[in-house]
Design a protein around this motif. Structure first.
Motif, PDB file in Angstrom:
ATOM      1  N   ALA A 190      20.407   1.064  -9.765  1.00  0.00           N
ATOM      2  CA  ALA A 190      20.152   1.152  -8.318  1.00  0.00           C
ATOM      3  C   ALA A 190      19.512  -0.128  -7.810  1.00  0.00           C
ATOM      4  O   ALA A 190      19.751  -0.569  -6.686  1.00  0.00           O
ATOM      5  CB  ALA A 190      19.248   2.337  -8.026  1.00  0.00           C
ATOM      6  N   LYS A 191      18.699  -0.741  -8.661  1.00  0.00           N
ATOM      7  CA  LYS A 191      17.981  -1.927  -8.233  1.00  0.00           C
ATOM      8  C   LYS A 191      18.914  -3.115  -8.048  1.00  0.00           C
ATOM      9  O   LYS A 191      18.809  -3.881  -7.103  1.00  0.00           O
ATOM     10  CB  LYS A 191      16.966  -2.240  -9.330  1.00  0.00           C
ATOM     11  CG  LYS A 191      15.964  -3.228  -8.927  1.00  0.00           C
ATOM     12  CD  LYS A 191      14.852  -3.190  -9.916  1.00  0.00           C
ATOM     13  CE  LYS A 191      14.072  -4.448  -9.772  1.00  0.00           C
ATOM     14  NZ  LYS A 191      13.170  -4.668 -10.850  1.00  0.00           N
ATOM     15  N   GLY A 219      11.603  -4.725  -5.332  1.00  0.00           N
ATOM     16  CA  GLY A 219      10.759  -3.751  -6.023  1.00  0.00           C
ATOM     17  C   GLY A 219       9.856  -4.356  -7.083  1.00  0.00           C
ATOM     18  O   GLY A 219       9.396  -3.652  -7.988  1.00  0.00           O
ATOM     19  N   ASP A 220       9.576  -5.649  -6.982  1.00  0.00           N
ATOM     20  CA  ASP A 220       8.815  -6.327  -8.040  1.00  0.00           C
ATOM     21  C   ASP A 220       7.595  -7.084  -7.540  1.00  0.00           C
ATOM     22  O   ASP A 220       6.994  -7.858  -8.292  1.00  0.00           O
ATOM     23  CB  ASP A 220       9.718  -7.355  -8.748  1.00  0.00           C
ATOM     24  CG  ASP A 220      10.911  -6.707  -9.404  1.00  0.00           C
ATOM     25  OD1 ASP A 220      10.705  -5.697 -10.088  1.00  0.00           O
ATOM     26  OD2 ASP A 220      12.039  -7.201  -9.220  1.00  0.00           O
ATOM     27  N   GLY A 221       7.254  -6.899  -6.274  1.00  0.00           N
ATOM     28  CA  GLY A 221       6.200  -7.746  -5.696  1.00  0.00           C
ATOM     29  C   GLY A 221       4.837  -7.565  -6.342  1.00  0.00           C
ATOM     30  O   GLY A 221       4.057  -8.515  -6.442  1.00  0.00           O
ATOM     31  N   GLY A 251       0.822  -1.206   0.000  1.00  0.00           N
ATOM     32  CA  GLY A 251       0.000   0.000   0.000  1.00  0.00           C
ATOM     33  C   GLY A 251       0.854   1.253   0.000  1.00  0.00           C
ATOM     34  O   GLY A 251       0.345   2.354   0.213  1.00  0.00           O
ATOM     35  N   ALA A 252       2.150   1.113  -0.220  1.00  0.00           N
ATOM     36  CA  ALA A 252       3.048   2.275  -0.189  1.00  0.00           C
ATOM     37  C   ALA A 252       4.072   2.149  -1.311  1.00  0.00           C
ATOM     38  O   ALA A 252       5.279   2.162  -1.086  1.00  0.00           O
ATOM     39  CB  ALA A 252       3.751   2.349   1.162  1.00  0.00           C
ATOM     40  N   CYS A 253       3.558   1.987  -2.527  1.00  0.00           N
ATOM     41  CA  CYS A 253       4.486   1.724  -3.648  1.00  0.00           C
ATOM     42  C   CYS A 253       3.897   2.252  -4.943  1.00  0.00           C
ATOM     43  O   CYS A 253       2.799   2.781  -4.969  1.00  0.00           O
ATOM     44  CB  CYS A 253       4.724   0.221  -3.761  1.00  0.00           C
ATOM     45  SG  CYS A 253       3.236  -0.746  -4.065  1.00  0.00           S
ATOM     46  N   LYS A 271      14.047   0.955   1.990  1.00  0.00           N
ATOM     47  CA  LYS A 271      13.028   2.008   1.945  1.00  0.00           C
ATOM     48  C   LYS A 271      12.951   2.696   0.584  1.00  0.00           C
ATOM     49  O   LYS A 271      13.965   2.932  -0.062  1.00  0.00           O
ATOM     50  CB  LYS A 271      13.395   3.031   3.023  1.00  0.00           C
ATOM     51  CG  LYS A 271      12.578   4.285   3.054  1.00  0.00           C
ATOM     52  CD  LYS A 271      12.743   4.920   4.422  1.00  0.00           C
ATOM     53  CE  LYS A 271      12.941   6.402   4.360  1.00  0.00           C
ATOM     54  NZ  LYS A 271      13.106   6.966   5.718  1.00  0.00           N
ATOM     55  N   GLY A 272      11.730   3.039   0.204  1.00  0.00           N
ATOM     56  CA  GLY A 272      11.516   3.829  -1.014  1.00  0.00           C
ATOM     57  C   GLY A 272      10.525   4.932  -0.723  1.00  0.00           C
ATOM     58  O   GLY A 272       9.467   4.680  -0.154  1.00  0.00           O
TER      59      GLY A 272
END
Ligand SMILES: Cc1cc2nc3c(=O)[nH]c(=O)nc-3n(C[C@H](O)[C@H](O)[C@H](O)COP(=O)(O)OP(=O)(O)OC[C@H]3O[C@@H](n4cnc5c(N)ncnc54)[C@H](O)[C@@H]3O)c2cc1C
Length: 390
Positions: free
Chosen positions: A249-250, A347-349, A45-47, A224-225
Motif C-alpha cells: 500500500a505504501k 509515512g516515514d517522517g 501529532g496524528a500518527c 490520509k491515515g
C-alpha cells in the motif's frame, strides 16, 4: 546572508520543522519557527511512532533510515521529553502465499545490503509473538525495528531548540512569502512579517500550498491515515507489526487497491494499542469514517485475535505528505534564492526526522554531507519553465 551564519525562518512546527530548528540551534544559528496552530498539531501529532527499517526501499531511502535509527538512543538521552524509544524488533506479517514469495525476495534484497532481516515460518513467528493468529503464514522479522512517541519526539526537538534560543511562534499562519528581486526574504503572517536569510518550508502535507506562493507547482499531496486507539491493556504484543500489504500500500497505490489496506499494530508504554491504518487520497479532510475504522478493526483483529476483546476509546486521522516517488523534497529550489523545501516524508517522517534535521541544517550551512542529496532535490519535480520567481 549575514556573514557566514544565516538567520533561518522555518515554517511548520511538526517533527521535521522542529528537528531542523534543533539541529541548527546546536550550531548556534538564529532561528525563528512559525506554526499555524500548535506544535505537533499536523501529521506529527496524528500518527504511529513506528521506526521500521524493513519497510524502507533498499537504496538511499533505507540508508537514510539507518542513519536516523543510529540517533534515537542519543536523542532519548539529550531531549528534555521522554521519547519512549524502544527497539522492540518488528514483524511484517504475511498472510498469503503471494505475499510470502514477495517478502522472501524483498528480504533477500535487504540482506544483500547488510540489513538484519529473516523470514519466519508460521510456528517461528507465533513462538516469537504468541498473540498472532494461527491463520498467518509467517513474518519477516528484524531486530532493528522499533517505536517512539511521535509527539514526545516533536516536543522534545522543540523544547531543546527553544532552550538553545530558537524563537517559536505558534498560532502564526503564513499567508504569503515576502520577496526581494528573485529571493525569498521572509513571510507575511497574521501577526506581521518575519524575515530570514533562508526560509524553510516544513509544512508537511500543506507544503505544496506554501510552494505555490512562490509560483512553484510541487506534487506533495495529503494522504490520509486513520488510527484507532484502544484502552490500555496488559502487555499484549512485544513487537511492533505491519503487514506485507502495508508495504504494498505504501509503495504502490494500485497494488494497495488490489491487496486491500495494510495494517499496523503497536502497543505504547501506557499499554494502549494504536491500530492502523488507512491510506486514502481525500484532500485535507481529517475526519474518521466508519468504513476506515471497520477496515482497521477487521484487519488487525484477524492477525492478532486478542484485539477483539479490547475496548476502542478513540480514533483520529492525519495527513501523510505523499510524493510521487516516495522520497521527500529536501534542499534549495532552482532559480529561487533563499528558499528550502523540507517536506514529503509520507509515512516515514517520524523515523526520518533525526537524519532530515541533520542533513537539512548542514545544507543550509553549506557543511559537507555524508549523502548525495541529488535524489531529494525538489528540482526533480520542476518543469523546465519553472525556476524564476519574484
Ligand atoms: C496515520 C499515520 C500513521 C503514520 N505512522 C508513521 C510511523 O509509524 N512512522 C513514521 O515515521 N511516520 C509515520 N507517519 C508519517 C508522519 O506522521 C509524517 O511523515 C510526519 O509527521 C511529517 O512531519 P512534518 O513535520 O513534515 O509535517 P506535520 O507534522 O504535518 O507538520 C507541518 C506543520 O506545518 C504547519 N503549517 C501548515 N501550513 C502552515 C502555514 N501556512 N503557516 C504556518 N504553519 C503551517 C501545520 O500546522 C503543521 O503543524 C504516519 C502518518 C499518519 C497520518
Amino acid at each position: 546572508m549575514t556573514g557566514s551564519r544565516p538567520e533561518v525562518l522555518i515554517i511548520g512546527g511538526g517533527v521535521i520543522g522542529t528537528s531542523i530548528a534543533f539541529h541548527l540551534a546546536r550550531q548556534s544559528v538564529r532561528v525563528t519557527l512559525v506554526e499555524e496552530k500548535d506544535l505537533a498539531s499536523g501529521s506529527s501529532g496524528a500518527c504511529d511512532g513506528l521506526i521500521f527499517m524493513q519497510s524502507k526501499k533498499p537504496g538511499i531511502h533505507l540508508e537514510m533510515a539507518l542513519k536516523s535509527l543510529e540517533r534515537f538512543q542519543e536523542l532519548s538521552r539529550i531531549l528534555p521529553v521522554p521519547l519512549e524509544f524502544r527497539q522492540t524488533g518488528g514483524m511484517v506479517v504475511i498472510e498469503t502465499e503471494e505475499e510470502y514469495r514477495a517478502m522472501e525476495a524483498y528480504a533477500r534484497d535487504q540482506r544483500s545490503i547488510g540489513l538484519d532481516v529473516s523470514i519466519l515460518d508460521r510456528d517461528q513467528a507465533i513462538q516469537k509473538e504468541p498473540g498472532l493468529s494461527p491463520d498467518i503464514l509467517g513474518a519477516a522479522w528484524s531486530p532493528l525495528d522499533g517505536q517512539v512517541n511521535p509527539m514526545g519526539l516533536t516536543l522534545g526537538f522543540a523544547l531543546a531548540a527553544k532552550k538553545a534560543g530558537v524563537r517559536i511562534l505558534s498560532r502564526t499562519r503564513v499567508l504569503d512569502l515576502v520577496f526581494q528581486n528573485n529571493r525569498v526574504i521572509g513571510v507575511e503572517t497574521g501577526r506581521g512579517r518575519f524575515f530570514g536569510d533562508v526560509v524553510v518550508n516544513a509544512c508537511g502535507a500543506g507544503s505544496a500550498g506554501i510552494a505555490a506562493m512562490a509560483g512553484l507547482s510541487l506534487p506533495v499531496k495529503p494522504r490520509k491515515g486513520q488510527i484507532v486507539v484502544t484502552r490500555a491493556a496488559r502487555p499484549m504484543i512485544s513487537h511492533c507489526m505491519i503487514s506485507a500489504k502495508y508495504i504494498a500500500a505504501k509503495y504502490n497505490p494500485d497494488l494497495a487497491r488490489e491487496a486491500g489496506e495494510g495494517l499496523s499494530i503497536e502497543q505504547t508504554e501506557n499499554g494502549n494499542l494504536l491500530l492502523g491504518s488507512t491510506r486514502e487520497f481525500a484532500g485535507f479532510d481529517t475526519r474518521n469514517t466508519l468504513e476506515g475504522i471497520r477496515t482497521i478493526l477487521q484487519n488487525t483483529s484477524r492477525v492478532v485475535p486478542g484485539i477483539q476483546n479490547l475496548e476502542m476509546i478513540r480514533s483520529f486521522a492525519g495527513l501523510r505528505p505523499w510524493t510521487p516517488d516516495g522520497l521527500p523534497l529536501l534542499g534549495p529550489v532552482r532559480g529561487l534564492e533563499g528558499f528550502f523545501m523540507a517536506a514529503g516524508h509520507e509515512g516515514d517522517g517520524i523515523a526520518l526526522s533525526p537524519v532530515t534535521g541533520n542533513l537539512v541544517s548542514k545544507m543550509i550551512l553549506e557543511h559537507p554531507l555524508e549523502f548525495s542529496m541529488e535524489p531529494f532535490s525538489p528540482d526533480r519535480f520542476l518543469d523546465s519553465k519553472e525556476g524564476s520567481h519574484g
